[in-house]
Enzyme design. Sequence first.
Site, PDB file in Angstrom:
ATOM      1  N   MET A   1      45.789  34.408  41.045  1.00  0.00           N
ATOM      2  CA  MET A   1      46.264  35.683  41.138  1.00  0.00           C
ATOM      3  C   MET A   1      45.698  36.451  39.487  1.00  0.00           C
ATOM      4  SD  MET A   1      47.162  38.797  41.886  1.00  0.00           S
ATOM      5  CE  MET A   1      46.884  38.433  43.497  1.00  0.00           C
ATOM      6  N   PRO A   2      44.706  36.123  39.083  1.00  0.00           N
ATOM      7  CA  PRO A   2      44.325  36.722  37.666  1.00  0.00           C
ATOM      8  C   PRO A   2      44.147  38.366  37.672  1.00  0.00           C
ATOM      9  CG  PRO A   2      42.923  34.599  38.238  1.00  0.00           C
ATOM     10  CD  PRO A   2      43.622  35.362  39.330  1.00  0.00           C
ATOM     11  N   LEU A   3      44.578  38.816  36.726  1.00  0.00           N
ATOM     12  CA  LEU A   3      44.115  40.084  36.316  1.00  0.00           C
ATOM     13  C   LEU A   3      43.306  40.177  35.189  1.00  0.00           C
ATOM     14  CD1 LEU A   3      44.498  43.054  36.759  1.00  0.00           C
ATOM     15  CD2 LEU A   3      46.724  42.970  35.516  1.00  0.00           C
ATOM     16  N   VAL A  34      40.687  30.090  41.769  1.00  0.00           N
ATOM     17  CA  VAL A  34      41.222  31.439  42.213  1.00  0.00           C
ATOM     18  C   VAL A  34      40.583  31.530  43.744  1.00  0.00           C
ATOM     19  CG1 VAL A  34      40.664  33.908  41.934  1.00  0.00           C
ATOM     20  CG2 VAL A  34      41.269  32.255  40.063  1.00  0.00           C
ATOM     21  N   THR A  71      45.041  37.633  32.494  1.00  0.00           N
ATOM     22  CA  THR A  71      46.344  37.405  32.834  1.00  0.00           C
ATOM     23  C   THR A  71      46.588  36.436  33.959  1.00  0.00           C
ATOM     24  OG1 THR A  71      47.151  39.523  31.703  1.00  0.00           O
ATOM     25  CG2 THR A  71      48.621  38.282  33.087  1.00  0.00           C
TER      26      THR A  71
END
Length: 125
Positions: A1-3, A34, A71
């Site tokens: 769940m990268p931002l 991911v 993030t």
Amino acid sequence: MPLLHVSMRAGKPDAYRQAILDNLYRAMREALNVPEDDQFMTISELAPANFRCGNAYGVERSDDAVLIQITVFASRTAEQKGALYRRIADLLGESPGIRPEDVFVNVLDAPKENWSVGHGIAQFA
């Protein structure tokens, strides 16, 4: 769940920016496992007066420098992050042709309870 967020100087064509996003997503899929279609990414283009990269730490940067902040869940290992940095530099070098010296990456760790991906709930807590 990268931002993920990219900051760069304004003026590059759409295809250049799309290559950045496509290759960042590919690097995260390969290095961080991911999930497919987990793409939460933005690019901000800034006027030269609003974007500055020095040459600190022995790295000679050009006007093509990109600042990438990602993030992630706090569960990523140092080895995964290292693999991510290398893969990003390699892929952005291939397309759209960004020099490795111009790829600046910062990864921020966030606990799973700090994320809500919709519906006002903490899906990962």
